[in-house]
Scaffold this motif. Sequence first.
Motif, PDB file in Angstrom:
ATOM      1  N   GLY A  20     148.204  69.129  -0.179  1.00 33.91           N
ATOM      2  CA  GLY A  20     148.214  67.983  -1.426  1.00 33.91           C
ATOM      3  C   GLY A  20     149.449  68.281  -2.244  1.00 33.91           C
ATOM      4  N   ARG A  21     149.985  66.963  -2.670  1.00 32.98           N
ATOM      5  CA  ARG A  21     151.101  67.411  -3.586  1.00 32.98           C
ATOM      6  C   ARG A  21     150.704  67.991  -5.176  1.00 32.98           C
ATOM      7  NH1 ARG A  21     154.019  62.176  -5.183  1.00 32.98           N
ATOM      8  NH2 ARG A  21     152.376  62.020  -6.297  1.00 32.98           N
ATOM      9  N   VAL A  22     149.698  67.433  -5.623  1.00 38.65           N
ATOM     10  CA  VAL A  22     149.216  68.167  -6.963  1.00 38.65           C
ATOM     11  C   VAL A  22     147.611  68.484  -6.950  1.00 38.65           C
ATOM     12  CG1 VAL A  22     148.732  67.212  -9.184  1.00 38.65           C
ATOM     13  CG2 VAL A  22     150.341  66.147  -8.004  1.00 38.65           C
ATOM     14  N   GLY A  23     147.792  69.623  -7.049  1.00 41.79           N
ATOM     15  CA  GLY A  23     146.195  70.447  -7.203  1.00 41.79           C
ATOM     16  C   GLY A  23     145.572  70.243  -8.516  1.00 41.79           C
ATOM     17  N   LEU A  24     144.588  71.154  -8.743  1.00 41.57           N
ATOM     18  CA  LEU A  24     143.806  71.027  -9.836  1.00 41.57           C
ATOM     19  C   LEU A  24     144.475  71.377 -11.018  1.00 41.57           C
ATOM     20  CD1 LEU A  24     140.347  72.131  -8.515  1.00 41.57           C
ATOM     21  CD2 LEU A  24     140.738  69.748  -9.155  1.00 41.57           C
ATOM     22  N   ARG A  25     145.724  72.148 -10.961  1.00 40.96           N
ATOM     23  CA  ARG A  25     146.399  72.494 -12.046  1.00 40.96           C
ATOM     24  C   ARG A  25     147.404  71.806 -12.656  1.00 40.96           C
ATOM     25  NH1 ARG A  25     146.816  79.135 -10.855  1.00 40.96           N
ATOM     26  NH2 ARG A  25     144.614  79.484 -11.101  1.00 40.96           N
ATOM     27  N   GLY A  26     147.731  70.651 -11.853  1.00 43.23           N
ATOM     28  CA  GLY A  26     148.695  69.734 -12.417  1.00 43.23           C
ATOM     29  C   GLY A  26     150.088  69.975 -11.824  1.00 43.23           C
ATOM     30  N   LEU A  27     150.706  68.668 -12.093  1.00 41.33           N
ATOM     31  CA  LEU A  27     152.054  68.340 -11.422  1.00 41.33           C
ATOM     32  C   LEU A  27     153.131  69.342 -11.882  1.00 41.33           C
ATOM     33  CD1 LEU A  27     153.716  66.668  -9.880  1.00 41.33           C
ATOM     34  CD2 LEU A  27     154.030  65.334 -11.761  1.00 41.33           C
ATOM     35  N   LYS A  28     153.097  69.782 -12.989  1.00 40.86           N
ATOM     36  CA  LYS A  28     154.039  70.595 -13.678  1.00 40.86           C
ATOM     37  C   LYS A  28     154.046  71.862 -13.120  1.00 40.86           C
ATOM     38  CE  LYS A  28     155.767  72.826 -18.063  1.00 40.86           C
ATOM     39  NZ  LYS A  28     155.580  72.909 -19.322  1.00 40.86           N
ATOM     40  N   GLU A  29     153.064  72.654 -12.724  1.00 34.37           N
ATOM     41  CA  GLU A  29     153.318  74.007 -12.202  1.00 34.37           C
ATOM     42  C   GLU A  29     153.478  73.731 -10.771  1.00 34.37           C
ATOM     43  OE1 GLU A  29     149.672  76.641  -9.996  1.00 34.37           O
ATOM     44  OE2 GLU A  29     149.927  76.658 -12.616  1.00 34.37           O
ATOM     45  N   ARG A  30     152.944  72.610 -10.033  1.00 32.90           N
ATOM     46  CA  ARG A  30     153.361  72.254  -8.595  1.00 32.90           C
ATOM     47  C   ARG A  30     154.917  72.037  -8.479  1.00 32.90           C
ATOM     48  NH1 ARG A  30     149.145  74.866  -6.533  1.00 32.90           N
ATOM     49  NH2 ARG A  30     147.213  73.497  -6.716  1.00 32.90           N
ATOM     50  N   MET A  31     155.638  71.411  -9.388  1.00 34.51           N
ATOM     51  CA  MET A  31     157.018  70.935  -9.218  1.00 34.51           C
ATOM     52  C   MET A  31     157.780  72.344  -9.506  1.00 34.51           C
ATOM     53  SD  MET A  31     156.932  68.116  -8.065  1.00 34.51           S
ATOM     54  CE  MET A  31     158.610  67.535  -8.186  1.00 34.51           C
ATOM     55  N   PHE A  32     157.440  73.038 -10.555  1.00 33.23           N
ATOM     56  CA  PHE A  32     158.350  74.313 -10.799  1.00 33.23           C
ATOM     57  C   PHE A  32     157.459  75.486 -10.594  1.00 33.23           C
ATOM     58  CE2 PHE A  32     158.997  70.353 -13.586  1.00 33.23           C
ATOM     59  CZ  PHE A  32     160.200  70.161 -13.196  1.00 33.23           C
ATOM     60  N   GLY A  33     157.540  76.068  -9.373  1.00 32.61           N
ATOM     61  CA  GLY A  33     157.319  77.336  -8.791  1.00 32.61           C
ATOM     62  C   GLY A  33     155.727  77.302  -8.503  1.00 32.61           C
ATOM     63  N   GLY A  34     155.040  76.247  -8.410  1.00 32.08           N
ATOM     64  CA  GLY A  34     153.525  76.339  -7.754  1.00 32.08           C
ATOM     65  C   GLY A  34     153.621  76.369  -6.201  1.00 32.08           C
ATOM     66  N   SER A  54     157.221  79.612   7.127  1.00 32.73           N
ATOM     67  CA  SER A  54     157.677  79.883   8.382  1.00 32.73           C
ATOM     68  C   SER A  54     157.547  78.525   9.168  1.00 32.73           C
ATOM     69  CB  SER A  54     157.097  81.192   9.119  1.00 32.73           C
ATOM     70  OG  SER A  54     155.771  80.843   9.023  1.00 32.73           O
ATOM     71  N   VAL A  55     156.813  77.748   9.012  1.00 28.11           N
ATOM     72  CA  VAL A  55     156.630  76.344   9.606  1.00 28.11           C
ATOM     73  C   VAL A  55     156.865  75.217   8.801  1.00 28.11           C
ATOM     74  CG1 VAL A  55     155.033  77.650  11.028  1.00 28.11           C
ATOM     75  CG2 VAL A  55     154.152  76.320   9.422  1.00 28.11           C
ATOM     76  N   PRO A  56     156.868  73.890   9.486  1.00 30.52           N
ATOM     77  CA  PRO A  56     157.239  72.784   8.553  1.00 30.52           C
ATOM     78  C   PRO A  56     155.783  72.616   7.710  1.00 30.52           C
ATOM     79  CG  PRO A  56     157.462  72.313  10.885  1.00 30.52           C
ATOM     80  CD  PRO A  56     157.020  73.841  10.984  1.00 30.52           C
ATOM     81  N   VAL A  57     156.127  71.913   6.544  1.00 31.90           N
ATOM     82  CA  VAL A  57     155.107  71.845   5.971  1.00 31.90           C
ATOM     83  C   VAL A  57     155.162  70.343   5.383  1.00 31.90           C
ATOM     84  CG1 VAL A  57     154.226  72.382   3.066  1.00 31.90           C
ATOM     85  CG2 VAL A  57     155.501  73.940   4.553  1.00 31.90           C
ATOM     86  N   THR A  58     154.301  69.861   5.536  1.00 33.08           N
ATOM     87  CA  THR A  58     153.829  68.217   5.155  1.00 33.08           C
ATOM     88  C   THR A  58     153.236  68.331   3.722  1.00 33.08           C
ATOM     89  OG1 THR A  58     153.630  67.598   7.449  1.00 33.08           O
ATOM     90  CG2 THR A  58     152.482  66.218   5.915  1.00 33.08           C
ATOM     91  N   ILE A  59     153.818  67.675   2.768  1.00 35.36           N
ATOM     92  CA  ILE A  59     153.096  67.549   1.484  1.00 35.36           C
ATOM     93  C   ILE A  59     152.485  66.180   1.411  1.00 35.36           C
ATOM     94  CG2 ILE A  59     153.595  67.808  -1.117  1.00 35.36           C
ATOM     95  CD1 ILE A  59     155.815  69.690  -0.001  1.00 35.36           C
ATOM     96  N   ILE A  60     151.226  66.014   1.022  1.00 34.63           N
ATOM     97  CA  ILE A  60     150.793  64.558   0.714  1.00 34.63           C
ATOM     98  C   ILE A  60     150.686  64.074  -0.595  1.00 34.63           C
ATOM     99  CG2 ILE A  60     148.626  63.476   1.428  1.00 34.63           C
ATOM    100  CD1 ILE A  60     150.106  64.425   3.902  1.00 34.63           C
ATOM    101  N   PRO A  61     151.324  63.037  -0.694  1.00 35.32           N
ATOM    102  CA  PRO A  61     151.107  62.397  -2.153  1.00 35.32           C
ATOM    103  C   PRO A  61     149.655  62.373  -2.754  1.00 35.32           C
ATOM    104  CG  PRO A  61     152.197  61.371  -0.750  1.00 35.32           C
ATOM    105  CD  PRO A  61     151.770  62.040   0.237  1.00 35.32           C
TER     106      PRO A  61
END
Length: 146
Positions: free
Chosen positions: A115-129, A139-146
């Motif tokens: 998932g794109r946004v976990g329990l810690r929030g968008l800021k951490e996920r976007m900048f180094g999460g 090493s394999v494709p990653v699918t990020i679900i909004p």
Amino acid sequence: MTTSTIVVGLDGGEAGARALAFASKQAQLIEDCTLKLVYVIEWSPFSFQTSEENEQRHKRREEELSQARERIMDPAVKTATDSGLTVEGIVKHGDVADILDDLAKKYSAQQIVVGRVGLRGLKERMFGGVTARLAVASSVPVTIIP
């Protein structure tokens, strides 16, 4: 025909539930596909403690793993198996991105779904999460679900 594998990162929240729903649909389309559902409790091995403190830490770690299996993994596995999917639930301590990628390699997975946004929030996920690190270094494709 070889069985396909999708590694699904769960976070115990809505983002993980969306990732599981997406991966389940993909697995049904593929037909011969196994889902590896993964919940990682972040755990730093870098701590200088006494032997008594380490013993207590180990006990807490085992309790956390048990609670995560009961509260997060078991319901997710049931949801997927009730849909007729082949599923394995994995609960570990450690670095989330490293463990998801290591498991993808171990099981020769075709992709990792998170998932794109976990329990810690968008800021951490976007900048180094976790999500950003996976997108950059997996090493394999990653699918990020909004």
